[in-house]
Scaffold this active site. Structure first.
Site, PDB file in Angstrom:
ATOM      1  CB  ALA A   1      50.345  31.947  37.639  1.00 36.41           C
TER       2      ALA A   1
ATOM      3  CG  ASP B   1      54.218  31.096  43.405  1.00 40.27           C
ATOM      4  OD1 ASP B   1      54.046  29.879  43.170  1.00 40.27           O
ATOM      5  OD2 ASP B   1      53.501  31.738  44.199  1.00 40.27           O
TER       6      ASP B   1
ATOM      7  CB  THR C   1      52.596  26.943  47.021  1.00 34.18           C
ATOM      8  OG1 THR C   1      53.216  27.438  48.209  1.00 34.18           O
ATOM      9  CG2 THR C   1      51.818  25.686  47.371  1.00 34.18           C
TER      10      THR C   1
ATOM     11  CE  LYS D   1      48.732  25.946  35.186  1.00 36.39           C
ATOM     12  NZ  LYS D   1      49.750  26.097  36.181  1.00 36.39           N
TER      13      LYS D   1
ATOM     14  N   GLY E   1      46.203  26.362  44.722  1.00 37.75           N
ATOM     15  CA  GLY E   1      46.720  25.518  45.800  1.00 37.75           C
ATOM     16  C   GLY E   1      46.445  26.081  47.185  1.00 37.75           C
TER      17      GLY E   1
ATOM     18  CE  LYS F   1      51.010  32.997  42.998  1.00 35.11           C
ATOM     19  NZ  LYS F   1      51.116  31.557  42.798  1.00 35.11           N
ATOM     20  N   GLY F   2      46.441  30.856  43.531  1.00 37.55           N
ATOM     21  CA  GLY F   2      45.716  30.403  44.705  1.00 37.55           C
ATOM     22  C   GLY F   2      44.977  29.107  44.524  1.00 37.55           C
TER      23      GLY F   2
ATOM     24  CD  GLU G   1      50.982  30.990  46.145  1.00 33.96           C
ATOM     25  OE1 GLU G   1      51.355  29.845  45.882  1.00 33.96           O
ATOM     26  OE2 GLU G   1      49.946  31.493  45.656  1.00 33.96           O
TER      27      GLU G   1
END
Ligand code: 5RP
Length: 216
Positions: free
Chosen positions: A83, A81, A28, A121, A97, A94-95, A103
């Site tokens: 990060a 995915d 995501t 990142k 979003g 992560k997270g 995930e």
């Protein structure tokens, strides 16, 4: 190159990893959204995708890719995915979003986790990006107090609910020198569903969009 150009470049590099793969796990976020657009060209080559969020599911369906339930898909060959932070040992935060729990489940069920990021990142020590922690709503304040004991400053992501109907605390000012230990400590707090540290199940491959190149 703009940040979006870097994201596109790294998304294109991830396509190489899904060639010949029947079922692809899809993360995501804005970087993954570029990957999904490119996946459209390969939709006849794959059986389908397992999605990490309602937002990703909608995008996959819009381009005609069947979205499969993880329970019936079995092991996933490759999960792609983004990060929010990546350290030199491929441990992640992560997270951002809000999709961290799904995930993490797909990452756990996948043989290969290909993480796609732009160079902004990359960090030496995780924790500048506020660490997302998904909590059962009634446990939010309790978990917040426990996170203070672990050295963080939790901020409630107000008026936000995850796809699982839970809430998120974004924990600021964490300097995470031991991500494996911190991931375990946070998960041990009653009421925590998942935290955004991907240290135990980290990335297998990190593709970094840097200048006009993709570094692996
Ligand atoms: C969503 C995520 C994303 O992968 C992370 O937030 C990175 O997103 P973006 O590609 O938009 O920078 O973990 O829960």
């Amino acid at each position: 190159m703009t940040q979006d150009e870097l994201k596109k470049q790294v998304a294109a590099a991830a396509i190489e990893y899904i060639k010949g793969v029947p079922i692809v796990g899809v993360g995501t976020g804005s970087t993954v959204n570029f990957f999904i657009e490119m996946l459209a060209d390969y939709k006849n080559d794959i059986e389908g995708a397992v999605s990490s969020s309602e937002a990703t599911t909608e995008r996959l369906k819009n381009i005609g890719i069947p979205v499969l339930e993880l329970n019936s898909a079995g092991d996933i060959e490759v999960y792609v995915d983004g990060a929010d932070e990546v350290d030199p040992r491929k441990k992640l935060i992560k997270g951002g979003g809000g999709a961290l729990t799904r995930e993490k489940i797909i990452a756990a069920a996948s043989k290969k986790f290909v993480c796609i990021v732009d160079e902004s990142k990359c960090v030496d020590v995780l924790g500048k990006f506020p660490l997302p922690v998904e909590v059962i709503p009634m446990a939010r304040s309790y978990v917040a107090r426990e996170m203070v004991k672990l050295g963080g400053q939790p901020v409630w992501r107000e008026d936000y609910y995850t796809d699982n109907g839970n809430e998120i605390l974004d924990v600021h000012n964490m300097e995470i020198t031991n991500p494996m230990e911190m991931e375990r400590l946070i998960n041990d707090i009653t009421g925590v569903v998942t935290n955004g540290l991907f240290a135990h199940r980290d990335a297998d491959i990190v593709l970094i969009g840097k200048g006009d190149k993709v570094e692996t």
